[in-house]
Scaffold this active site. Structure first.
Site, PDB file in Angstrom:
ATOM      1  N   SER A 111       9.874 -18.835  10.202  1.00  0.00           N
ATOM      2  CA  SER A 111       9.683 -20.117  10.885  1.00  0.00           C
ATOM      3  C   SER A 111      10.898 -20.511  11.707  1.00  0.00           C
ATOM      4  O   SER A 111      12.041 -20.277  11.302  1.00  0.00           O
ATOM      5  CB  SER A 111       9.419 -21.190   9.822  1.00  0.00           C
ATOM      6  OG  SER A 111       9.553 -22.478  10.380  1.00  0.00           O
ATOM      7  N   GLU A 113      11.980 -23.289  11.765  1.00  0.00           N
ATOM      8  CA  GLU A 113      12.744 -24.236  10.935  1.00  0.00           C
ATOM      9  C   GLU A 113      14.017 -23.593  10.396  1.00  0.00           C
ATOM     10  O   GLU A 113      14.952 -24.288  10.005  1.00  0.00           O
ATOM     11  CB  GLU A 113      11.890 -24.738   9.765  1.00  0.00           C
ATOM     12  CG  GLU A 113      10.901 -25.824  10.137  1.00  0.00           C
ATOM     13  CD  GLU A 113      11.572 -27.139  10.538  1.00  0.00           C
ATOM     14  OE1 GLU A 113      12.356 -27.679   9.746  1.00  0.00           O
ATOM     15  OE2 GLU A 113      11.315 -27.612  11.655  1.00  0.00           O
ATOM     16  N   TYR A 135      12.501 -26.385   2.783  1.00  0.00           N
ATOM     17  CA  TYR A 135      11.512 -25.477   3.372  1.00  0.00           C
ATOM     18  C   TYR A 135      12.214 -24.431   4.245  1.00  0.00           C
ATOM     19  O   TYR A 135      11.962 -23.224   4.120  1.00  0.00           O
ATOM     20  CB  TYR A 135      10.492 -26.270   4.205  1.00  0.00           C
ATOM     21  CG  TYR A 135       9.590 -25.397   5.038  1.00  0.00           C
ATOM     22  CD1 TYR A 135       8.496 -24.744   4.478  1.00  0.00           C
ATOM     23  CD2 TYR A 135       9.842 -25.205   6.406  1.00  0.00           C
ATOM     24  CE1 TYR A 135       7.675 -23.925   5.248  1.00  0.00           C
ATOM     25  CE2 TYR A 135       9.023 -24.396   7.173  1.00  0.00           C
ATOM     26  CZ  TYR A 135       7.941 -23.759   6.596  1.00  0.00           C
ATOM     27  OH  TYR A 135       7.142 -22.956   7.361  1.00  0.00           O
TER      28      TYR A 135
HETATM   29  O1  F7E Z   1       6.927 -32.341  12.592  1.00  0.00           O
HETATM   30  C1  F7E Z   1       8.464 -35.461  13.803  1.00  0.00           C
HETATM   31  C2  F7E Z   1       9.111 -34.774  12.609  1.00  0.00           C
HETATM   32  O2  F7E Z   1       5.519 -32.002  10.565  1.00  0.00           O
HETATM   33  C3  F7E Z   1       7.385 -32.123  13.909  1.00  0.00           C
HETATM   34  C4  F7E Z   1       5.327 -26.609  10.152  1.00  0.00           C
HETATM   35  O3  F7E Z   1       4.199 -25.837  10.536  1.00  0.00           O
HETATM   36  O4  F7E Z   1       6.415 -26.155  12.223  1.00  0.00           O
HETATM   37  C5  F7E Z   1       6.003 -27.206  11.360  1.00  0.00           C
HETATM   38  O5  F7E Z   1       7.122 -27.975  10.922  1.00  0.00           O
HETATM   39  C6  F7E Z   1       8.400 -33.185  14.281  1.00  0.00           C
HETATM   40  C7  F7E Z   1       9.490 -33.421  13.221  1.00  0.00           C
HETATM   41  O6  F7E Z   1       6.194 -30.006  11.995  1.00  0.00           O
HETATM   42  C8  F7E Z   1       6.063 -37.798  12.460  1.00  0.00           C
HETATM   43  O7  F7E Z   1      10.229 -35.533  12.137  1.00  0.00           O
HETATM   44  C9  F7E Z   1       7.667 -37.836  13.905  1.00  0.00           C
HETATM   45  O8  F7E Z   1      10.754 -33.532  13.822  1.00  0.00           O
HETATM   46  O9  F7E Z   1       4.499 -31.534  12.818  1.00  0.00           O
HETATM   47  P1  F7E Z   1       5.693 -31.493  11.948  1.00  0.00           P
HETATM   48  P2  F7E Z   1       7.598 -29.318  11.603  1.00  0.00           P
HETATM   49  O10 F7E Z   1       8.327 -30.087  10.586  1.00  0.00           O
HETATM   50  O11 F7E Z   1       8.323 -28.997  12.880  1.00  0.00           O
HETATM   51  C10 F7E Z   1       7.330 -25.204  11.656  1.00  0.00           C
HETATM   52  C11 F7E Z   1       7.560 -24.116  12.666  1.00  0.00           C
HETATM   53  C12 F7E Z   1       6.916 -24.725  10.318  1.00  0.00           C
HETATM   54  O12 F7E Z   1       7.197 -23.605   9.938  1.00  0.00           O
HETATM   55  C13 F7E Z   1       6.314 -25.730   9.394  1.00  0.00           C
HETATM   56  O13 F7E Z   1       5.612 -25.123   8.326  1.00  0.00           O
HETATM   57  O14 F7E Z   1       7.705 -34.432  14.424  1.00  0.00           O
HETATM   58  N1  F7E Z   1       7.589 -36.567  13.434  1.00  0.00           N
HETATM   59  N2  F7E Z   1       6.744 -38.599  13.319  1.00  0.00           N
HETATM   60  C14 F7E Z   1       6.603 -36.506  12.530  1.00  0.00           C
HETATM   61  N3  F7E Z   1       6.130 -35.487  11.796  1.00  0.00           N
HETATM   62  C15 F7E Z   1       5.088 -35.736  10.969  1.00  0.00           C
HETATM   63  N4  F7E Z   1       4.584 -34.720  10.231  1.00  0.00           N
HETATM   64  N5  F7E Z   1       4.540 -36.985  10.847  1.00  0.00           N
HETATM   65  C16 F7E Z   1       4.986 -38.054  11.563  1.00  0.00           C
HETATM   66  O15 F7E Z   1       4.464 -39.177  11.444  1.00  0.00           O
END
Ligand code: F7E
Length: 311
Positions: A111, A113, A135
């Site tokens: 990832s 991440e 993670y």
């Molecule tokens: O967040 C911001 C949050 O949860 C993206 C997974 O598939 O991709 C994914 O991880 C961004 C972050 O994805 C909200 O703070 C703002 O900066 O959609 P996400 P992620 O954390 O990037 C990677 C490549 C993986 O491997 C993971 O398994 O968006 N954000 N407001 C928010 N995020 C969420 N979830 N919810 C909010 O309300």
């Protein structure tokens, strides 16, 4: 012989893992894998014997490990389970392959991440990791153990460092789907406000369908290697929200609230990948643009919400 795709039943029910044989699954929620002609098996990444038993029963020629506790906020509240499942789970699959048939080709879903506090931009296969969540740390372990089994035992193990990949089948806990679902519900009068966290975070979002093709291509090569898979274009969460609301003729500023409780203890502020190696060696390029991706996700949710309203 069929390949096996390992995927979690959901990003939050970590112990339940769905396994299926070809063709490749496209997602885990809201539709039926068996309707695609797949055979479903169950095993558990916390249970070594269940993985060995499964490989012995199916005898696949390829294994794609997409199973993980994959929601970053949950990794802060359940760091040990995340390490067991997302990190050590990879070793359990690799050990099972080594025991049953070391010729099985293995794909590990690494990832972006892992890049966390990015050390250079854009990020490529040699960019150092600096994960910012349990993670990301667990994924870094999974990445290196995949490399290690290749170097130690000569196994065909590949690690795909995939940047965020989305589709209408994405779980609603992730920001793209949370936004597309809310936009549809607001447009159709089923919801009034949308609460979000960090609007400044930037991600390199691509279409999951394009990325699955890259996973498959990695295992069809003559030699196993690791590849970054990304579009090379980043957008902020604010831009995502703006694009999605605009698609239905609304202004996001009339509907969105920032909720401090949705901020992460440590967030990854920006990610942008350099997929030159995949382009040159695999002939892979992403086909769907960010605007198209947001549009298909909002349209799919509009259709789904309207269908539910009709009963
Ligand atoms: O967040 C911001 C949050 O949860 C993206 C997974 O598939 O991709 C994914 O991880 C961004 C972050 O994805 C909200 O703070 C703002 O900066 O959609 P996400 P992620 O954390 O990037 C990677 C490549 C993986 O491997 C993971 O398994 O968006 N954000 N407001 C928010 N995020 C969420 N979830 N919810 C909010 O309300």
């Amino acid at each position: 012989m069929a390949p096996i795709w390992l995927s979690s039943c959901s990003s939050k029910t970590t112990r339940c893992t769905a396994w299926c044989a070809a063709p490749a699954p496209r997602a885990s929620s809201g539709w039926s894998i068996s309707a695609l002609g797949c055979i479903l098996h169950q095993a558990d990444l916390l249970d070594q014997l269940s993985i060995v038993t499964l490989l012995n029963a199916v005898r696949p020629h390829e294994v794609y490990n997409l199973a993980a506790q994959s929601f970053v906020p949950t990794s802060f509240s359940q760091p040990l389970l995340t390490a067991e499942f997302t990190g050590l789970g990879v070793t359990r699959v690799l050990e099972a392959i080594r025991l049953v048939d070391p010729k099985i080709r293995f794909y590990q879903a690494s990832s972006s991440e892992m890049f966390g506090r990015v050390q250079e931009e854009p990020q490529n296969e040699s960019t150092p990791f600096w994960p910012r969540s349990p993670y990301g740390v667990a994924k870094a372990y999974g990445h290196w153990i995949t490399v290690n089994y290749r170097e130690s035992y000569g196994m065909f193990t590949c690690s795909g460092i995939l940047f965020n990949h989305e589709s209408p089948l994405r779980g609603k806990e992730f920001v793209t789907r949370k936004v597309s679902d809310a936009v549809a519900r607001i447009k159709l009068g089923q919801q009034s406000r949308l609460q979000l966290g960090n609007l400044d975070a930037q991600r390199d979002w691509g279409f999951a369908g394009d990325y699955v093709e890259a996973m498959w291509l990695m295992l069809q090569q003559d030699a196993p290697e690791d590849y970054v898979i990304a579009t090379g274009i980043k957008h902020s969460v604010r831009e995502l929200v703006d694009t999605a609301f605009r698609h239905v003729g609304l202004d996001w500023q009339d509907y969105v609230d920032v909720d401090q409780s949705l901020m992460r203890p440590a967030d990854v502020s920006t990610l942008c990948g350099d997929a030159s190696k995949a382009r040159m060696r695999l002939g892979w390029t992403p086909k769907m643009s960010f605007a198209e991706l947001v549009a298909i996700m909002v349209d799919a949710d509009l259709e789904r919400v309207a269908r539910a309203m009709r009963g």
